[in-house]
Design a protein around this motif. Structure first.
Motif, PDB file in Angstrom:
ATOM      1  N   LEU A   1      -6.004  -9.386   4.077  1.00 40.31           N
ATOM      2  CA  LEU A   1      -4.729  -9.015   4.670  1.00 40.31           C
ATOM      3  C   LEU A   1      -4.825  -7.704   5.450  1.00 40.31           C
ATOM      4  N   ARG A   2      -5.603  -6.745   4.954  1.00 38.65           N
ATOM      5  CA  ARG A   2      -5.751  -5.479   5.691  1.00 38.65           C
ATOM      6  C   ARG A   2      -6.465  -5.694   7.019  1.00 38.65           C
ATOM      7  N   GLU A   3      -7.459  -6.568   7.023  1.00 38.90           N
ATOM      8  CA  GLU A   3      -8.134  -6.898   8.280  1.00 38.90           C
ATOM      9  C   GLU A   3      -7.144  -7.547   9.243  1.00 38.90           C
ATOM     10  N   ARG A   4      -6.267  -8.383   8.707  1.00 36.92           N
ATOM     11  CA  ARG A   4      -5.259  -9.055   9.533  1.00 36.92           C
ATOM     12  C   ARG A   4      -4.250  -8.062  10.093  1.00 36.92           C
ATOM     13  N   PHE A   5      -3.840  -7.082   9.288  1.00 40.32           N
ATOM     14  CA  PHE A   5      -2.819  -6.120   9.716  1.00 40.32           C
ATOM     15  C   PHE A   5      -3.379  -5.054  10.664  1.00 40.32           C
ATOM     16  N   CYS A   6      -4.615  -4.590  10.391  1.00 45.83           N
ATOM     17  CA  CYS A   6      -5.133  -3.401  11.077  1.00 45.83           C
ATOM     18  C   CYS A   6      -6.021  -3.707  12.278  1.00 45.83           C
ATOM     19  N   HIS A   7      -6.765  -4.797  12.223  1.00 48.22           N
ATOM     20  CA  HIS A   7      -7.802  -5.007  13.233  1.00 48.22           C
ATOM     21  C   HIS A   7      -7.450  -6.079  14.242  1.00 48.22           C
ATOM     22  N   GLN A   8      -6.219  -6.591  14.213  1.00 43.80           N
ATOM     23  CA  GLN A   8      -5.780  -7.595  15.182  1.00 43.80           C
ATOM     24  C   GLN A   8      -6.824  -8.695  15.298  1.00 43.80           C
ATOM     25  N   SER A   9      -7.144  -9.291  14.152  1.00 39.79           N
ATOM     26  CA  SER A   9      -8.191 -10.302  14.083  1.00 39.79           C
ATOM     27  C   SER A   9      -7.842 -11.510  14.952  1.00 39.79           C
ATOM     28  N   PRO A  10      -8.815 -12.023  15.744  1.00 39.65           N
ATOM     29  CA  PRO A  10      -8.552 -13.197  16.570  1.00 39.65           C
ATOM     30  C   PRO A  10      -8.386 -14.473  15.772  1.00 39.65           C
TER      31      PRO A  10
ATOM     32  N   GLN B   1     -10.199  -9.385  -2.821  1.00 41.44           N
ATOM     33  CA  GLN B   1     -10.384 -10.247  -1.653  1.00 41.44           C
ATOM     34  C   GLN B   1      -9.093 -10.351  -0.839  1.00 41.44           C
ATOM     35  N   VAL B   2      -7.951 -10.411  -1.533  1.00 47.02           N
ATOM     36  CA  VAL B   2      -6.649 -10.467  -0.858  1.00 47.02           C
ATOM     37  C   VAL B   2      -6.442  -9.204  -0.019  1.00 47.02           C
ATOM     38  N   GLN B   3      -6.735  -8.044  -0.620  1.00 54.67           N
ATOM     39  CA  GLN B   3      -6.578  -6.767   0.097  1.00 54.67           C
ATOM     40  C   GLN B   3      -7.461  -6.746   1.343  1.00 54.67           C
TER      41      GLN B   3
ATOM     42  N   MET C   1       1.797  -3.517   4.919  1.00 54.14           N
ATOM     43  CA  MET C   1       0.681  -2.732   4.366  1.00 54.14           C
ATOM     44  C   MET C   1       1.151  -1.862   3.202  1.00 54.14           C
ATOM     45  N   LEU C   2       2.291  -1.201   3.371  1.00 50.73           N
ATOM     46  CA  LEU C   2       2.832  -0.355   2.297  1.00 50.73           C
ATOM     47  C   LEU C   2       3.230  -1.198   1.088  1.00 50.73           C
ATOM     48  N   THR C   3       3.717  -2.410   1.334  1.00 45.90           N
ATOM     49  CA  THR C   3       4.065  -3.321   0.230  1.00 45.90           C
ATOM     50  C   THR C   3       2.802  -3.779  -0.487  1.00 45.90           C
ATOM     51  N   LEU C   4       1.765  -4.090   0.289  1.00 44.79           N
ATOM     52  CA  LEU C   4       0.503  -4.557  -0.293  1.00 44.79           C
ATOM     53  C   LEU C   4      -0.152  -3.488  -1.163  1.00 44.79           C
ATOM     54  N   ASN C   5       0.057  -2.219  -0.823  1.00 44.82           N
ATOM     55  CA  ASN C   5      -0.534  -1.121  -1.606  1.00 44.82           C
ATOM     56  C   ASN C   5       0.007  -1.060  -3.029  1.00 44.82           C
ATOM     57  N   ARG C   6       1.150  -1.686  -3.275  1.00 41.97           N
ATOM     58  CA  ARG C   6       1.760  -1.653  -4.605  1.00 41.97           C
ATOM     59  C   ARG C   6       1.221  -2.748  -5.525  1.00 41.97           C
ATOM     60  N   VAL C   7       0.406  -3.630  -4.961  1.00 44.48           N
ATOM     61  CA  VAL C   7      -0.156  -4.736  -5.753  1.00 44.48           C
ATOM     62  C   VAL C   7      -1.371  -4.228  -6.532  1.00 44.48           C
TER      63      VAL C   7
ATOM     64  N   LEU D   1       1.488 -12.912   5.464  1.00 45.72           N
ATOM     65  CA  LEU D   1       1.172 -12.643   4.059  1.00 45.72           C
ATOM     66  C   LEU D   1       0.462 -13.810   3.372  1.00 45.72           C
ATOM     67  N   SER D   2       0.500 -14.993   3.965  1.00 45.35           N
ATOM     68  CA  SER D   2      -0.084 -16.177   3.318  1.00 45.35           C
ATOM     69  C   SER D   2      -1.606 -16.125   3.358  1.00 45.35           C
ATOM     70  N   LEU D   3      -2.220 -16.635   2.295  1.00 45.73           N
ATOM     71  CA  LEU D   3      -3.678 -16.683   2.210  1.00 45.73           C
ATOM     72  C   LEU D   3      -4.187 -17.961   2.875  1.00 45.73           C
ATOM     73  N   PRO D   4      -5.381 -17.920   3.486  1.00 40.47           N
ATOM     74  CA  PRO D   4      -5.912 -19.109   4.164  1.00 40.47           C
ATOM     75  C   PRO D   4      -6.352 -20.184   3.187  1.00 40.47           C
ATOM     76  N   ALA D   5      -6.505 -21.393   3.694  1.00 37.11           N
ATOM     77  CA  ALA D   5      -6.881 -22.533   2.838  1.00 37.11           C
ATOM     78  C   ALA D   5      -8.281 -22.365   2.257  1.00 37.11           C
ATOM     79  N   GLU D   6      -9.152 -21.604   2.954  1.00 39.18           N
ATOM     80  CA  GLU D   6     -10.538 -21.432   2.478  1.00 39.18           C
ATOM     81  C   GLU D   6     -10.697 -20.308   1.460  1.00 39.18           C
TER      82      GLU D   6
END
Length: 367
Positions: free
Chosen positions: A24-33, A19-21, A284-290, A234-239
């Motif tokens: 965060l990937r949606e946040r990094f790649c898709h310029q989520s509103p 779920q984290v991946q 993104m490259l850092t997240l891939n190591r998780v 990098l922070s996760l949302p409250a929900e």
């Protein structure tokens, strides 16, 4: 018993990390509103008020959003449109048309795309019928029939706006700006470009119908704000479903943002470019190591990701070559050097040349 417990913990971590991946990937790649805006609050307020005047009061407008690549132009317009569509009386009435200069390479293709997105009468399925002149007259007639009180407002978003300025006679831009200056169907024309000299590309008749409103994005934030962006991205949302894991993750992110070695890496990237895309690539490259066995990011992960970002891809390919491949690559240059002074005649007989300890046939070499 302990092995079962460790297996269950690893499964929980694996589910949470999946779920984290995704988040965060949606946040990094898709310029989520849904993500936060950084350092562009004034520009956001200006654009949001302009769109509301068009959607609520039927006021036609035109504006250019100018800034370098990665400065947040697309994210800014996405946030403004999201806020606009949350207004109940707007969401059902406002129409949006999204064009891109890289895809709509001439006015004919752009007109077909406009009529397709607006679902006009001459569209059957995904096919638009009629010549360029017919489509243009049909579109203009449809837009000019309306008025400010009874017509649905139309918002035109033109990405890579400078490419539309290279279209023949700038017919599309002229007609859009002309409608925005008249008391007909309320429209907003929003252009996104990285060209500071964009007005110089417009023809005189087009420039005279443009409102000359410009919104500039220049990434004017400092390094403390850059670190804050790093932490918020990098922070996760409250929900987030698993509150305990989200709390541990956010604590680890807070610790990373205060780590001296991490700040040195961020300072290096900040000095090279304030571009948020480069920061997203680093994250993104850092997240891939998780992984499930390594569920939280460390300073070492970030430093290794930074090294990958700064590597030259072509140099890496050459480093992977062995001695034989390097010899083969160098052969054409050695052969060219030997035969540059000699004319290439058709009656040449086969002759062999010597390069070090290797010998080659000239006919085969030229082939």
């Amino acid at each position: 018993m302990s092995s079962r417990k460790s297996k269950s913990n690893s499964l929980i971590h694996a589910e949470c990390l999946s779920q984290v991946q995704r988040i965060l990937r949606e946040r990094f790649c898709h310029q989520s509103p849904h993500s936060n805006l950084f350092g562009v609050q004034v520009q956001y307020k200006h654009l949001s008020e302009l769109l509301k005047r068009t959607a609520l009061h039927g006021e036609s407008n035109s504006v250019l959003i100018i800034g370098p690549r990665g400065s947040g132009k697309t994210m800014l317009i996405n946030h403004a449109l999201k806020e606009l569509m949350e207004i109940e009386e707007v969401s059902e009435n406002v129409l949006q048309v999204h064009l891109n200069g890289l895809l709509q390479i001439n006015d004919k293709i752009a007109l077909k795309e406009i009529t397709r997105q607006l679902n006009l009468e001459n569209v059957v399925g995904d096919k638009v019928f009629g010549s360029f002149a017919e489509n243009l007259s049909f579109l203009l007639e449809a837009l000019k029939k309306g008025d400010r009180t009874s017509s649905c407002p139309v918002i035109f978003i033109l990405d890579e706006f400078d490419l539309f300025a290279h279209h023949k006679n700038q017919t599309l831009l002229y007609n859009l700006f002309d409608i925005s200056q008249s008391a007909q169907t309320p429209i907003a024309v929003i252009g996104l470009t990285c060209r500071l000299d964009i007005l110089e590309l417009l023809e005189k008749r087009v420039k005279s119908r443009f409102s000359h409103r410009q919104i500039h994005l220049m990434n004017s934030f400092g390094f403390p704000q850059y670190v804050k962006i790093f932490k918020e991205q990098l922070s996760l949302p409250a929900e987030f479903p698993d509150k305990l894991f989200a709390e541990k993750w956010n604590e680890n992110v807070q610790y990373l943002s205060e780590d001296r070695s991490v700040q040195e890496v961020l300072q290096k990237h900040f000095n090279i470019s304030k571009n948020l895309r480069s920061l997203h690539m680093l994250l993104m490259l850092t997240l891939n190591r998780v992984t499930a066995s390594h569920p939280f990011m460390t300073a070492i992960d970030l430093m290794e990701a930074s090294q990958l970002c700064s590597m030259d891809s072509k140099a890496n390919i050459v480093h992977a070559f062995n001695l034989v491949l390097l010899k083969v690559l160098s052969l054409p240059f050695k052969v060219k050097k030997k035969f540059d002074a000699l004319p290439l005649l058709p009656h040449w007989k086969s002759r062999s040349i010597s390069l070090g300890n290797l010998s080659y046939n000239s006919n085969e070499t030229f082939k």
